[in-house]
Design an enzyme around this catalytic site. Structure first.
Site, PDB file in Angstrom:
ATOM      1  N   PHE A  10       0.819  -1.209   0.000  1.00 25.30           N
ATOM      2  CA  PHE A  10       0.000   0.000   0.000  1.00 25.30           C
ATOM      3  C   PHE A  10       0.852   1.258   0.000  1.00 25.30           C
ATOM      4  CE2 PHE A  10      -2.705  -3.219   1.830  1.00 25.30           C
ATOM      5  CZ  PHE A  10      -3.998  -2.894   1.433  1.00 25.30           C
ATOM      6  N   ASP A  11       0.397   2.252  -0.741  1.00 23.82           N
ATOM      7  CA  ASP A  11       0.817   3.625  -0.526  1.00 23.82           C
ATOM      8  C   ASP A  11       0.238   4.068   0.817  1.00 23.82           C
ATOM      9  OD1 ASP A  11       1.585   6.389  -1.175  1.00 23.82           O
ATOM     10  OD2 ASP A  11      -0.554   6.689  -1.508  1.00 23.82           O
ATOM     11  N   ASN A  12       0.713   5.160   1.361  1.00 24.40           N
ATOM     12  CA  ASN A  12       0.218   5.649   2.649  1.00 24.40           C
ATOM     13  C   ASN A  12      -0.756   6.813   2.511  1.00 24.40           C
ATOM     14  OD1 ASN A  12       0.514   5.632   5.726  1.00 24.40           O
ATOM     15  ND2 ASN A  12       1.043   7.751   5.242  1.00 24.40           N
TER      16      ASN A  12
END
Length: 219
Positions: A10-12
């Site tokens: 995941f990106d944040n």
């Protein structure tokens, strides 16, 4: 355990944690403080997803201003972090479902690792991830594939067995370049579905409840 896809990375910002208001507020503060003028929300948002130094290099009137822009932004953003960040409805349940199905989870962000962890811990997400890689974990950064490839290597996985989930074109380009499936999410506010669709992700989803289904369809 999935036959093909083994991990979901995941990106944040805009994907796991709602940082839209916090980022814009700190950007406006830094720009007006250092440059004496501002930029529009739309232009600032269009650069979210690449490292802060790269953003400020594009915003600065002169290269000599970049370091000060970064410092003023970080001071304001980190002081204000708990006041303006939020979460996304259904995300906690979506992460639990992915783990329940046997997927391994990780985070690959252009934010500094400790700052990202602070936000993840605030909403009880940190323990869901076996890996949280920040901007320090690579030399090149999104949209280059290196951050994603480093994460896959650290987890002992073939990149083709990973899905990367993000809310920006930079996330999707990095996933494509790394040989990963790309899932675009529209709940992050920075980029709309039309913009994300131009990057030809493997799937576009509008709410966390759709995440498990999207990943399963990819293998």
């Amino acid at each position: 355990m999935p036959d093909k896809i083994q991990a979901v990375l995941f990106d944040n910002d805009g994907t796991l944690v709602d940082t839209y208001d916090a980022i814009l507020a700190s950007m406006h503060h830094a720009l007006t403080t250092v440059l004496g003028h501002d930029l529009t929300d739309e232009y600032i948002a269009s650069k979210v997803g690449i490292p802060l130094v790269d953003q400020m290099t594009q915003f600065a009137d002169d290269p000599s201003q970049v370091d000060e822009l970064v410092q003023v932004y970080r001071t304001h953003n980190e002081d204000d972090l708990t006041g303006k960040i939020g979460t996304f409805e259904g995300l906690s349940e979506a992460l639990d479902l992915l783990k329940g199905e046997g997927y391994r989870l990780g985070v690959v962000t252009s934010k500094r690792r400790l700052v990202a962890l602070e936000g993840l811990k605030r909403f009880g997400y940190a323990d869901a991830f076996e890996l949280v890689n920040g901007v320090e974990a690579s030399v090149a950064h999104k949209p280059e594939p290196e951050p994603l490839l480093n994460a896959a290597k650290a987890m002992g996985l073939d990149p083709e067995r990973c899905v990367y989930v993000g809310d920006s074109p930079y996330d999707l380009r990095a996933a494509h370049s790394a040989g990963m499936k790309a899932v675009a999410v529209t709940w992050g506010k920075f980029f709309d579905g039309i913009t994300l669709a131009k990057e030809e992700p493997s799937a576009i989803i509008n709410e966390p409840a759709q995440l498990l289904g999207a990943v399963k369809l990819l293998g």
